[in-house]
Design a protein around this motif. Structure first.
Motif, PDB file in Angstrom:
ATOM      1  N   GLY A  81      12.797  43.406   5.511  1.00 27.87           N
ATOM      2  CA  GLY A  81      13.877  44.300   5.102  1.00 27.87           C
ATOM      3  C   GLY A  81      13.732  44.768   3.669  1.00 27.87           C
ATOM      4  N   THR A  82      12.961  44.018   2.864  1.00 29.38           N
ATOM      5  CA  THR A  82      12.667  44.475   1.513  1.00 29.38           C
ATOM      6  C   THR A  82      11.395  45.314   1.564  1.00 29.38           C
ATOM      7  OG1 THR A  82      11.291  42.558   0.925  1.00 29.38           O
ATOM      8  CG2 THR A  82      13.677  42.376   0.521  1.00 29.38           C
ATOM      9  N   ILE A  83      11.168  46.100   0.532  1.00 27.91           N
ATOM     10  CA  ILE A  83       9.972  46.945   0.501  1.00 27.91           C
ATOM     11  C   ILE A  83       8.719  46.091   0.559  1.00 27.91           C
ATOM     12  CG2 ILE A  83       8.642  48.559  -0.931  1.00 27.91           C
ATOM     13  CD1 ILE A  83      11.453  49.635  -1.872  1.00 27.91           C
ATOM     14  N   ARG A  84       8.674  45.060  -0.262  1.00 28.26           N
ATOM     15  CA  ARG A  84       7.491  44.197  -0.267  1.00 28.26           C
ATOM     16  C   ARG A  84       7.384  43.389   1.018  1.00 28.26           C
ATOM     17  NH1 ARG A  84       8.553  42.522  -6.499  1.00 28.26           N
ATOM     18  NH2 ARG A  84       7.417  44.256  -7.479  1.00 28.26           N
ATOM     19  N   GLY A  85       8.510  42.961   1.545  1.00 26.44           N
ATOM     20  CA  GLY A  85       8.491  42.202   2.796  1.00 26.44           C
ATOM     21  C   GLY A  85       8.006  43.026   3.973  1.00 26.44           C
ATOM     22  N   ASP A  86       8.320  44.306   3.952  1.00 26.74           N
ATOM     23  CA  ASP A  86       7.940  45.181   5.068  1.00 26.74           C
ATOM     24  C   ASP A  86       6.559  45.809   4.900  1.00 26.74           C
ATOM     25  OD1 ASP A  86      10.401  44.615   6.172  1.00 26.74           O
ATOM     26  OD2 ASP A  86      11.277  46.572   5.719  1.00 26.74           O
ATOM     27  N   PHE A  87       6.118  46.036   3.654  1.00 27.59           N
ATOM     28  CA  PHE A  87       4.900  46.816   3.453  1.00 27.59           C
ATOM     29  C   PHE A  87       3.777  46.123   2.683  1.00 27.59           C
ATOM     30  CE2 PHE A  87       8.344  50.122   3.522  1.00 27.59           C
ATOM     31  CZ  PHE A  87       8.083  50.567   4.812  1.00 27.59           C
ATOM     32  N   ALA A  88       4.100  45.206   1.771  1.00 24.52           N
ATOM     33  CA  ALA A  88       3.052  44.598   0.942  1.00 24.52           C
ATOM     34  C   ALA A  88       2.235  43.608   1.755  1.00 24.52           C
ATOM     35  CB  ALA A  88       3.666  43.913  -0.277  1.00 24.52           C
TER      36      ALA A  88
END
Length: 141
Positions: free
Chosen positions: A100-107
């Motif tokens: 749900g966070t940017i890093r959680g979803d994409f990094a």
């Protein structure tokens, strides 16, 4: 209204995530006050941005990563923008960032010994926001 500096790092640009990050910023209700794609940045600018890390043994890898390709820098504003943006980004280490966070979803987690590539950056305080905004937007580089 509070302003903060944000950046989409070279890995986010390289992976085509600019639109997804900007959509999340706008969907959260923030206003994008300034937005620039920088095709390259100087070593001096990166060293000034990361001034507290320059003497660390791992810093040259961070500098090389940040200079490895284009990046997007901007200023966003909104209620509690600094804290809200940092919450939206997620934990610094991708493997610790919640879904749900940017890093959680994409990094993606960095292989052992490689620099963390975590898509985005955001100021961590009112003082650092003012310093980073001035550094990236009010000086000629």
């Amino acid at each position: 209204m509070e302003e903060t500096f944000f950046m989409i790092k070279p890995d986010g640009v390289r992976r085509g995530l600019i639109g997804k990050v900007l959509e999340r910023i706008e969907r959260r209700g923030f206003r994008i006050e300034r937005l620039e794609l920088r095709s390259s940045v100087s070593q001096t600018l990166i060293d000034q941005h990361y001034e507290s890390l320059v003497e660390q043994p791992f810093y040259p890898a961070i500098r090389d990563f940040m200079m490895s390709g284009p990046l997007v820098v901007g200023i966003l504003s909104g209620e509690s923008a600094i804290a809200s943006w940092r919450q939206m980004m997620g934990a610094t280490r991708p493997e610790e960032a919640l879904p749900g966070t940017i890093r959680g979803d994409f990094a993606q987690a960095a292989p052992l010994g490689q620099t963390i590539q975590n898509i985005v950056h955001g100021s961590d305080s009112v003082e650092s926001a003012a310093r980073e905004i001035a550094l990236w937007f009010e000086k000629e580089h």
